[in-house]
Scaffold this motif. Structure first.
Motif, short mmCIF file in Angstrom:
data_model
loop_
_atom_site.label_atom_id
_atom_site.label_comp_id
_atom_site.label_asym_id
_atom_site.label_seq_id
_atom_site.Cartn_x
_atom_site.Cartn_y
_atom_site.Cartn_z
N TRP A 143 6.54 -4.53 -30.40
CA TRP A 143 7.16 -5.62 -31.26
C TRP A 143 8.57 -4.99 -32.15
N LYS A 161 2.84 -6.91 -38.30
CA LYS A 161 1.96 -6.20 -37.57
C LYS A 161 1.72 -4.80 -37.94
N ASP A 204 1.40 -3.89 -29.72
CA ASP A 204 1.82 -4.10 -30.75
C ASP A 204 3.23 -3.42 -31.20
#
Length: 343
Positions: free
Chosen positions: A330, A29, A327
């Protein structure tokens, strides 16, 4: 020498960030996370200067271009080359206290990557590097002749003598042990000597998915001298329900440094945020207080609005802004974990 650790809402000179380089903290990511960082930095720069650590000249150029493309106020940005290994400046970065003459002193606690990871040598020297960069003295806290291991996310304070932390993080003698053999009294002596803290409120466990093993900044924070926000899970079947209920009860029985009870405000938890079959430590309590704003992680969740409204009521003189952290989380941390204020 007597020191005092100011509350986060007291004035800062700048915010320290490390811009991700190789994706170790965000595997798969990195691209969306880097743009999320740009938005986060842009919002900080409206309030104060931002010191951004970058790996080398090529990385510096790439980051500068991303910031400029997003119309970031570059006069507030300092891009500084330093080869870090992890992005979590709250924990490896410097803790700035004030001495008896109200002058900043940088505390260089030992960083051992949460007693979990092996690659952290470069990160352990960040406080010394920043001390030289901002031209402030630094002190390495010791106790009984040994350097003390402590991360910024393990504590939260009201600036008047009270501190909150968790037993899970600091008192475990079997998992992610920071300071082997330390008792609560030992930690309280360290907090008194280096932070000016006279009252420690011990909570229990942190939230599930936090690989720091119980950092308090993921679920409970001071928002003024006598008020804390604490996360509450309403679903009794959720993995966080019992531990958060226990922490709320502990807060109800706790006192401030002046003997008065805490004012307790509960924050909702977002619905479970999962990725690659992992439950991530998504929480609204991992916000950053800047000089003019409060930047709050959000998760495309119905409770985003509720959490933002609660915090807006608690910070009437600051602009409360949501930053999408789906995101970012994560990496097993969020906005507060990524940053550290410099006095």
């Amino acid at each position: 020498m007597q020191y005092r650790l100011p509350a986060e809402w007291e004035n800062h000179n700048s915010i320290l960030i490390m811009f991700p380089y190789n994706g170790k903290d965000f595997p798969g990511k990195l691209h969306p996370v880097r743009w999320a960082f740009v938005e986060y930095i842009k919002k900080i720069s409206f309030s104060e200067n931002v010191i951004i650590l970058v790996r080398d000249e090529d990385h510096k150029l790439a980051v500068s271009q991303m910031l400029e493309e997003s119309s970031v106020n570059m006069t507030a940005i300092n891009l500084v080359i330093y080869n870090t290994q992890r992005t979590w400046m709250r924990d490896s970065g410097p803790i700035t206290v004030l001495d008896e003459n109200n002058r900043p002193v940088i505390l260089d606690f030992k960083f051992n990557a949460w007693a979990r990871y092996t690659y952290h040598r470069c990160d352990d020297f960040i406080p010394q590097f920043i001390a030289k960069f901002v031209d402030e003295p630094f002190v390495q806290p010791t106790y009984n002749g040994k350097r003390v291991v402590l991360e910024g996310g393990a504590i939260d304070i009201n600036g008047c003598g009270s501190l909150i932390c968790t037993e899970e993080c600091l008192m475990s003698d079997t998992e992610q042990v920071r300071n082997p053999g330390f008792s609560k009294q030992d930690y309280e002596e360290v907090f008194k000597q280096y932070f000016g803290v006279t009252n420690v409120i011990w909570l229990g466990r942190g939230i599930y998915g936090d690989d720091t093993h119980g950092h308090v900044d993921d679920f409970c924070r001071f928002v003024n001298e006598n008020t804390v926000v604490v996360c509450k899970e309403d679903n009794p079947d959720d993995v966080n329900y019992k531990s958060l209920q226990d922490n709320i009860e502990r807060l109800k029985n706790a006192k401030l440094e002046n003997g008065k009870p805490l004012n307790i405000v509960t924050l909702p938890m977002p619905s479970a945020v999962c990725y690659k079959n992992m439950r991530l430590p998504a929480s609204y309590a991992n916000f950053l207080i800047t000089n003019k704003s409060v930047l709050v992680p959000t998760y495309n969740d119905a409770n985003d609005r509720i959490a933002l409204n609660i915090l807006a009521d608690l910070f009437p003189n600051r602009t409360v802004i949501g930053i999408n952290a789906v995101d970012i989380v994560w990496g097993l941390g969020s906005l507060h974990c990524l940053s550290h204020e410099i006095r």
